[in-house]
Write an enzyme that holds these catalytic residues in place. Structure first.
Site, short mmCIF file in Angstrom:
data_model
loop_
_atom_site.label_atom_id
_atom_site.label_comp_id
_atom_site.label_asym_id
_atom_site.label_seq_id
_atom_site.Cartn_x
_atom_site.Cartn_y
_atom_site.Cartn_z
N GLU A 1 21.68 41.31 51.11
CA GLU A 1 22.59 41.86 52.10
C GLU A 1 23.83 42.45 51.41
O GLU A 1 24.11 42.13 50.25
CB GLU A 1 23.05 40.73 53.04
CG GLU A 1 21.90 40.02 53.76
CD GLU A 1 21.39 40.80 54.97
OE1 GLU A 1 21.72 41.99 55.13
OE2 GLU A 1 20.64 40.20 55.76
N HIS B 1 20.31 46.85 53.20
CA HIS B 1 19.70 45.75 52.45
C HIS B 1 18.31 46.14 51.94
O HIS B 1 17.62 46.96 52.54
CB HIS B 1 19.67 44.44 53.25
CG HIS B 1 18.72 44.39 54.39
ND1 HIS B 1 19.09 44.00 55.66
CD2 HIS B 1 17.39 44.64 54.47
CE1 HIS B 1 18.04 44.02 56.45
NE2 HIS B 1 16.99 44.41 55.76
N ASN C 1 21.69 48.16 57.26
CA ASN C 1 22.95 47.95 56.53
C ASN C 1 22.77 48.18 55.02
O ASN C 1 23.64 47.86 54.24
CB ASN C 1 23.51 46.55 56.80
CG ASN C 1 22.56 45.46 56.35
OD1 ASN C 1 21.50 45.74 55.79
ND2 ASN C 1 22.93 44.21 56.59
N ASP D 1 10.17 38.58 49.81
CA ASP D 1 11.01 37.59 50.47
C ASP D 1 10.23 36.78 51.50
O ASP D 1 9.09 37.10 51.83
CB ASP D 1 12.23 38.28 51.12
CG ASP D 1 11.86 39.54 51.89
OD1 ASP D 1 10.67 39.76 52.17
OD2 ASP D 1 12.78 40.32 52.21
C1 F6R Z 1 11.02 42.88 54.31
C2 F6R Z 1 12.25 43.31 53.70
C3 F6R Z 1 13.33 44.02 54.44
C4 F6R Z 1 12.83 45.22 55.24
C5 F6R Z 1 13.98 45.90 55.96
C6 F6R Z 1 13.51 47.07 56.80
O1 F6R Z 1 10.19 42.20 53.36
O2 F6R Z 1 12.38 43.05 52.56
O3 F6R Z 1 14.30 44.42 53.51
O4 F6R Z 1 12.21 46.12 54.36
O5 F6R Z 1 14.61 44.97 56.80
O6 F6R Z 1 12.70 46.58 57.84
P1 F6R Z 1 11.94 47.54 58.84
O7 F6R Z 1 10.88 48.22 58.04
O8 F6R Z 1 11.37 46.61 59.88
O9 F6R Z 1 12.95 48.49 59.39
#
Ligand code: F6R
Length: 243
Positions: free
Chosen positions: A143, A138, A136, A67
């Protein structure tokens, strides 16, 4: 679904890096799907160390990141392209032309998303997809929703994700409100999936996503249906999994 539970974050990182390194060694021209966020930073540090030790060669590897924020140019310090260069690509012998991140600078969402999805499949798909897990549920920027999105698409970020990501920006107002992300179908199309999760603040969502019902309101729950998904958690993140 397989679980590997480690005592510490560093051990989680090493275990994930070992799985990725094993894939690259057995298939030097493999395609890796990569994630950003705090959790995989240690994994990337281990991969850089392996490369510097002379035991890991990225010269034929292709990558596709999950992403990117819409509206951030690749040079922006909070862009995911910048993150990947800084944490991995600038420190290993990967050919940058083979590294792909959706182009956040292009406001034409259809062109970015359709082109990105097409490029993944033209390339033969993803061999191993690395994921983090949002509070959450995701994955990528998929989301909670009423349906699982299929391909790469543009999304409006939820307040929860904007708040979580604001720690990396000067102010919450600077956090982009939209992003481009691989879809759940893109992720599920990867031949193997590796999820890394760390910390007590993720314990509830780990239990819900990987032991609860498979529902689009918890996007990561769909990984229970993937034929080759491994979750690597540290002890804190695993603390609410049923024994
Ligand atoms: C990032 C991504 C997000 C993160 C998620 C967890 O490329 O795709 O889904 O993996 O927000 O983020 P952290 O590791 O910062 O808790």
């Amino acid at each position: 679904m397989e679980f590997i539970i480690t005592e510490t974050y560093d051990q989680m990182s090493r275990a994930a890096a070992d799985a990725i390194a094993a894939k690259v060694r057995s298939c030097p021209d493999c395609t890796l799907g990569l994630a950003t966020g705090s959790t995989p930073i240690g994994t990337y540090a281990c991969l850089v160390a392996d490369h510097k030790d002379g035991t890991l060669d990225f010269s034929d590897v292709t990558t596709f990141n999950l992403d990117e924020y819409a509206g951030l140019a690749p040079e922006h310090r909070q862009s995911y392209r910048y993150f990947m260069n800084d944490n991995l690509f600038d420190h290993v012998n990967i050919d940058k032309a083979r590294t792909h991140v959706p182009n956040g600078a292009n406001a034409d969402a259809d062109a970015v998303c359709n082109g990105y999805e097409q490029a993944i499949w033209d390339n033969g798909g993803i061999d191993l997809q690395l994921l983090g897990l949002g509070h959450n549920g995701h994955i990528g920027f998929n989301e909670p929703a009423d349906a699982f999105p299929v391909g790469t698409h543009a999304v409006q970020l939820t307040e929860s994700t904007i708040n979580a990501n604001s720690r990396l920006f000067d102010s919450i107002d600077d956090v982009p409100r939209s992003a481009y992300t691989m879809g759940i179908g893109t992720i599920m199309g990867a031949r193997e999936v590796l999820v890394v999760v760390s910390g007590a603040d993720k314990a509830d969502i780990v239990a819900k996503a990987f032991c609860g019902p498979v529902v689009p309101q918890v996007p990561a729950s769909v990984l229970q249906l993937h034929p080759a998904c491994t979750v690597i958690c540290d002890a804190e993140a695993a603390s609410k999994l049923p024994r």
